[in-house]
Design a protein around this motif. Structure first.
Motif, mmCIF file in Angstrom:
data_model
loop_
_atom_site.group_PDB
_atom_site.id
_atom_site.type_symbol
_atom_site.label_atom_id
_atom_site.label_comp_id
_atom_site.label_asym_id
_atom_site.label_seq_id
_atom_site.Cartn_x
_atom_site.Cartn_y
_atom_site.Cartn_z
ATOM 1 N N MET A 1 -69.016 34.336 -34.786
ATOM 2 C CA MET A 1 -68.723 35.273 -33.732
ATOM 3 C C MET A 1 -67.647 34.682 -32.814
ATOM 4 S SD MET A 1 -71.322 37.498 -31.563
ATOM 5 C CE MET A 1 -71.688 36.921 -29.959
ATOM 6 N N ILE A 2 -66.692 35.511 -32.402
ATOM 7 C CA ILE A 2 -65.601 35.058 -31.546
ATOM 8 C C ILE A 2 -66.044 35.114 -30.093
ATOM 9 C CG2 ILE A 2 -63.228 35.496 -30.812
ATOM 10 C CD1 ILE A 2 -62.713 36.757 -33.510
ATOM 11 N N LYS A 3 -65.743 34.053 -29.373
ATOM 12 C CA LYS A 3 -66.128 33.975 -27.967
ATOM 13 C C LYS A 3 -65.061 34.624 -27.089
ATOM 14 C CE LYS A 3 -68.686 29.693 -28.576
ATOM 15 N NZ LYS A 3 -68.801 28.288 -28.179
ATOM 16 N N VAL A 4 -65.473 35.086 -25.917
ATOM 17 C CA VAL A 4 -64.583 35.729 -24.963
ATOM 18 C C VAL A 4 -63.455 34.774 -24.567
ATOM 19 C CG1 VAL A 4 -64.417 36.750 -22.659
ATOM 20 C CG2 VAL A 4 -66.394 37.249 -24.088
ATOM 21 N N GLU A 5 -63.774 33.508 -24.378
ATOM 22 C CA GLU A 5 -62.764 32.525 -23.991
ATOM 23 C C GLU A 5 -61.691 32.386 -25.064
ATOM 24 O OE1 GLU A 5 -66.123 31.673 -24.042
ATOM 25 O OE2 GLU A 5 -66.473 31.950 -21.908
ATOM 26 N N GLU A 6 -62.099 32.425 -26.323
ATOM 27 C CA GLU A 6 -61.139 32.319 -27.431
ATOM 28 C C GLU A 6 -60.197 33.516 -27.449
ATOM 29 O OE1 GLU A 6 -63.441 31.908 -30.974
ATOM 30 O OE2 GLU A 6 -64.131 29.896 -30.484
ATOM 31 N N ILE A 7 -60.755 34.700 -27.264
ATOM 32 C CA ILE A 7 -59.933 35.914 -27.236
ATOM 33 C C ILE A 7 -58.952 35.850 -26.068
ATOM 34 C CG2 ILE A 7 -59.957 38.407 -26.889
ATOM 35 C CD1 ILE A 7 -62.690 38.435 -28.297
ATOM 36 N N SER A 8 -59.435 35.440 -24.905
ATOM 37 C CA SER A 8 -58.593 35.324 -23.719
ATOM 38 C C SER A 8 -57.447 34.348 -23.959
ATOM 39 C CB SER A 8 -59.444 34.868 -22.531
ATOM 40 O OG SER A 8 -58.645 34.664 -21.396
ATOM 41 N N LEU A 10 -56.142 33.436 -26.852
ATOM 42 C CA LEU A 10 -55.218 34.008 -27.835
ATOM 43 C C LEU A 10 -54.274 35.015 -27.191
ATOM 44 C CD1 LEU A 10 -57.603 34.553 -30.880
ATOM 45 C CD2 LEU A 10 -55.666 32.976 -30.766
ATOM 46 N N ILE A 11 -54.812 35.857 -26.339
ATOM 47 C CA ILE A 11 -53.988 36.862 -25.650
ATOM 48 C C ILE A 11 -52.974 36.184 -24.745
ATOM 49 C CG2 ILE A 11 -54.031 38.721 -23.953
ATOM 50 C CD1 ILE A 11 -56.741 39.555 -25.185
ATOM 51 N N LYS A 12 -53.405 35.172 -23.976
ATOM 52 C CA LYS A 12 -52.495 34.444 -23.094
ATOM 53 C C LYS A 12 -51.366 33.780 -23.880
ATOM 54 C CE LYS A 12 -55.828 33.490 -19.429
ATOM 55 N NZ LYS A 12 -56.617 32.456 -18.741
ATOM 56 N N THR A 13 -51.693 33.212 -25.034
ATOM 57 C CA THR A 13 -50.685 32.559 -25.872
ATOM 58 C C THR A 13 -49.662 33.568 -26.385
ATOM 59 O OG1 THR A 13 -52.311 30.909 -26.563
ATOM 60 C CG2 THR A 13 -50.343 31.135 -27.926
ATOM 61 N N GLN A 14 -50.130 34.721 -26.802
ATOM 62 C CA GLN A 14 -49.223 35.749 -27.299
ATOM 63 C C GLN A 14 -48.340 36.293 -26.187
ATOM 64 O OE1 GLN A 14 -51.402 38.686 -29.508
ATOM 65 N NE2 GLN A 14 -51.722 37.318 -31.233
ATOM 66 N N ILE A 15 -48.868 36.457 -24.996
ATOM 67 C CA ILE A 15 -48.087 36.958 -23.865
ATOM 68 C C ILE A 15 -46.995 35.954 -23.499
ATOM 69 C CG2 ILE A 15 -48.167 37.461 -21.378
ATOM 70 C CD1 ILE A 15 -50.896 38.774 -21.888
ATOM 71 N N LYS A 16 -47.317 34.654 -23.494
ATOM 72 C CA LYS A 16 -46.319 33.629 -23.171
ATOM 73 C C LYS A 16 -45.173 33.638 -24.174
ATOM 74 C CE LYS A 16 -49.183 30.313 -20.696
ATOM 75 N NZ LYS A 16 -49.743 28.956 -20.698
ATOM 76 N N GLY A 17 -45.459 33.922 -25.438
ATOM 77 C CA GLY A 17 -44.440 33.911 -26.477
ATOM 78 C C GLY A 17 -43.681 35.219 -26.606
ATOM 79 N N PHE A 18 -44.049 36.219 -25.821
ATOM 80 C CA PHE A 18 -43.421 37.537 -25.924
ATOM 81 C C PHE A 18 -42.047 37.520 -25.283
ATOM 82 C CE2 PHE A 18 -42.611 41.826 -24.251
ATOM 83 C CZ PHE A 18 -42.664 42.537 -25.434
#
Length: 44
Positions: A1-8, A10-18
């Motif tokens: 199961m994926i944890k909320v912290e992991e999802i958060s 991942l999203i932050k990493t993708q936003i930084k690279g956008f």
């Protein structure tokens, strides 16, 4: 199961690279519009 912290993280990493960009091209000029007809000059 994926944890909320992991999802958060991942999203932050993708936003930084956008990288946002815009591509603008002038292709013609609208001369007039009326009765559902547009007169345009300069289109290929």
């Amino acid at each position: 199961m994926i944890k909320v912290e992991e999802i958060s993280q991942l999203i932050k990493t993708q936003i930084k690279g956008f990288e946002k960009g815009i591509d603008i091209q002038e292709t013609g000029t609208v001369i007039s519009i009326g009765d559902g007809i547009a007169r345009i000059y300069g289109l290929e």
